[in-house]
Design an enzyme around this catalytic site. Structure first.
Site, PDB file in Angstrom:
ATOM      1  N   THR A   1      -0.648   7.585  -0.827  1.00  0.00           N
ATOM      2  CA  THR A   1      -1.989   7.569  -1.439  1.00  0.00           C
ATOM      3  C   THR A   1      -2.899   6.485  -0.868  1.00  0.00           C
ATOM      4  O   THR A   1      -4.107   6.500  -1.110  1.00  0.00           O
ATOM      5  CB  THR A   1      -1.862   7.299  -2.956  1.00  0.00           C
ATOM      6  OG1 THR A   1      -1.274   5.984  -3.114  1.00  0.00           O
ATOM      7  CG2 THR A   1      -0.972   8.329  -3.633  1.00  0.00           C
TER       8      THR A   1
ATOM      9  N   ASP B   1       4.848  -5.848   9.577  1.00  0.00           N
ATOM     10  CA  ASP B   1       5.989  -5.463  10.410  1.00  0.00           C
ATOM     11  C   ASP B   1       6.053  -6.294  11.688  1.00  0.00           C
ATOM     12  O   ASP B   1       7.133  -6.674  12.143  1.00  0.00           O
ATOM     13  CB  ASP B   1       5.897  -3.975  10.781  1.00  0.00           C
ATOM     14  CG  ASP B   1       6.430  -3.079   9.666  1.00  0.00           C
ATOM     15  OD1 ASP B   1       7.221  -3.581   8.830  1.00  0.00           O
ATOM     16  OD2 ASP B   1       6.054  -1.894   9.630  1.00  0.00           O
TER      17      ASP B   1
ATOM     18  N   ASP C   1       0.834  -2.588  12.227  1.00  0.00           N
ATOM     19  CA  ASP C   1       1.120  -3.128  10.891  1.00  0.00           C
ATOM     20  C   ASP C   1       1.441  -4.618  11.025  1.00  0.00           C
ATOM     21  O   ASP C   1       2.484  -4.992  11.578  1.00  0.00           O
ATOM     22  CB  ASP C   1       2.319  -2.354  10.291  1.00  0.00           C
ATOM     23  CG  ASP C   1       2.612  -2.784   8.855  1.00  0.00           C
ATOM     24  OD1 ASP C   1       2.621  -4.007   8.594  1.00  0.00           O
ATOM     25  OD2 ASP C   1       2.830  -1.904   8.013  1.00  0.00           O
TER      26      ASP C   1
ATOM     27  N   ARG D   1       0.859  -1.179   0.000  1.00  0.00           N
ATOM     28  CA  ARG D   1       0.000   0.000   0.000  1.00  0.00           C
ATOM     29  C   ARG D   1       0.893   1.227   0.000  1.00  0.00           C
ATOM     30  O   ARG D   1       1.672   1.418   0.931  1.00  0.00           O
ATOM     31  CB  ARG D   1      -0.876  -0.050   1.253  1.00  0.00           C
ATOM     32  CG  ARG D   1      -2.162   0.686   1.102  1.00  0.00           C
ATOM     33  CD  ARG D   1      -3.034   0.437   2.289  1.00  0.00           C
ATOM     34  NE  ARG D   1      -2.478   0.997   3.524  1.00  0.00           N
ATOM     35  CZ  ARG D   1      -3.191   1.317   4.572  1.00  0.00           C
ATOM     36  NH1 ARG D   1      -4.496   1.117   4.557  1.00  0.00           N
ATOM     37  NH2 ARG D   1      -2.635   1.815   5.647  1.00  0.00           N
TER      38      ARG D   1
END
Ligand code: PRP
Length: 210
Positions: free
Chosen positions: A106, A201, A198, A102
């Site tokens: 944006t 991560d 995340d 991603r």
């Protein structure tokens, strides 16, 4: 789009630990595996069977075997953490990796790896991604698999945001979606709140490493 929320005491228990920011990567990976086991159990209900015969030590037995050619489609990176638990239940499944990230500015998904072979697609694709945020990645995966010609697509996600669910509702009419939770919503950076941070991560121990 058909949505199933796996709201179960065992799911809630493990999901709470998964969300905890103090949960270290090794335990985080274990919890992703446990929750994936629970998701896949539900997502495989109603799979098509065909008759087959085996010989027990005592007699002939008319049984059944799974009929569909199943493809697992982990979305890199975080979806990699969901492959092994699904493969332990469905060892005959094919695995088709799809690399999407991603874009941070944006929030649009960018494809960087796909090797879906033209030709006979699988009967059922199970897209594996622990997070459904804006839904952009899931829609791109769905459209890619549709182009490949997959007749039946399911998405297995651990945590989702209502924004992503709404988007799938609008853009993926025949998608089956299985999630452990629908959270409050997205923040300004399009992160799920309360969420778990995340997932990629945390699975790969790269929190704060740039
Ligand atoms: C995360 C997550 C999904 C996507 C969800 O991946 O694993 O793939 O974002 O967001 P969306 O619904 O708004 O598209 P990320 O892009 O962080 O990549 P990573 O797994 O490599 O960390």
């Amino acid at each position: 789009m058909n949505l199933q929320i796996i709201d179960h005491p065992v799911v809630r228990h493990h999901l709470t630990q998964l969300r905890d920011r103090d949960t270290p990567p090794e335990l985080f990976r274990t919890l992703v595996g446990r929750l994936t086991n629970l998701l896949v159990f539900r997502a495989t209900e109603g799979l098509e069977l065909r008759d087959c015969q085996v010989q027990t030590p005592m007699a002939a037995y008319q049984g059944q075997e799974l009929k569909s050619v199943i493809g697992l489609v982990p979305i890199l990176r975080a979806g990699l953490g969901m492959i092994d638990p699904v493969l332990s239940l469905l060892p005959m499944a094919q695995v088709w990796h799809l690399g999407l990230y991603r874009d941070e500015a944006t929030a649009q998904p960018v494809e960087y790896y796909s090797k879906l072979r033209p030709g006979r697609p699988v009967d059922l694709a199970m897209v594996l991604d622990p997070m459904l945020a804006t839904g952009g990645s899931a829609v791109l995966a769905y459209e890619t698999l549709k182009r490949w010609g997959v007749p039946h697509i399911k998405l297995l996600s651990i945590i989702s945001a209502p924004e992503g669910i709404d988007r799938l509702q609008r853009q993926c009419p025949d998608l089956d979606v299985y999630v452990c939770a629908v959270d409050q919503g997205l923040n300004e950076q399009n992160f799920i709140v309360p969420g778990l941070g995340d997932a990629g991560d945390r699975i790969f121990n790269t929190v704060g490493v740039d």
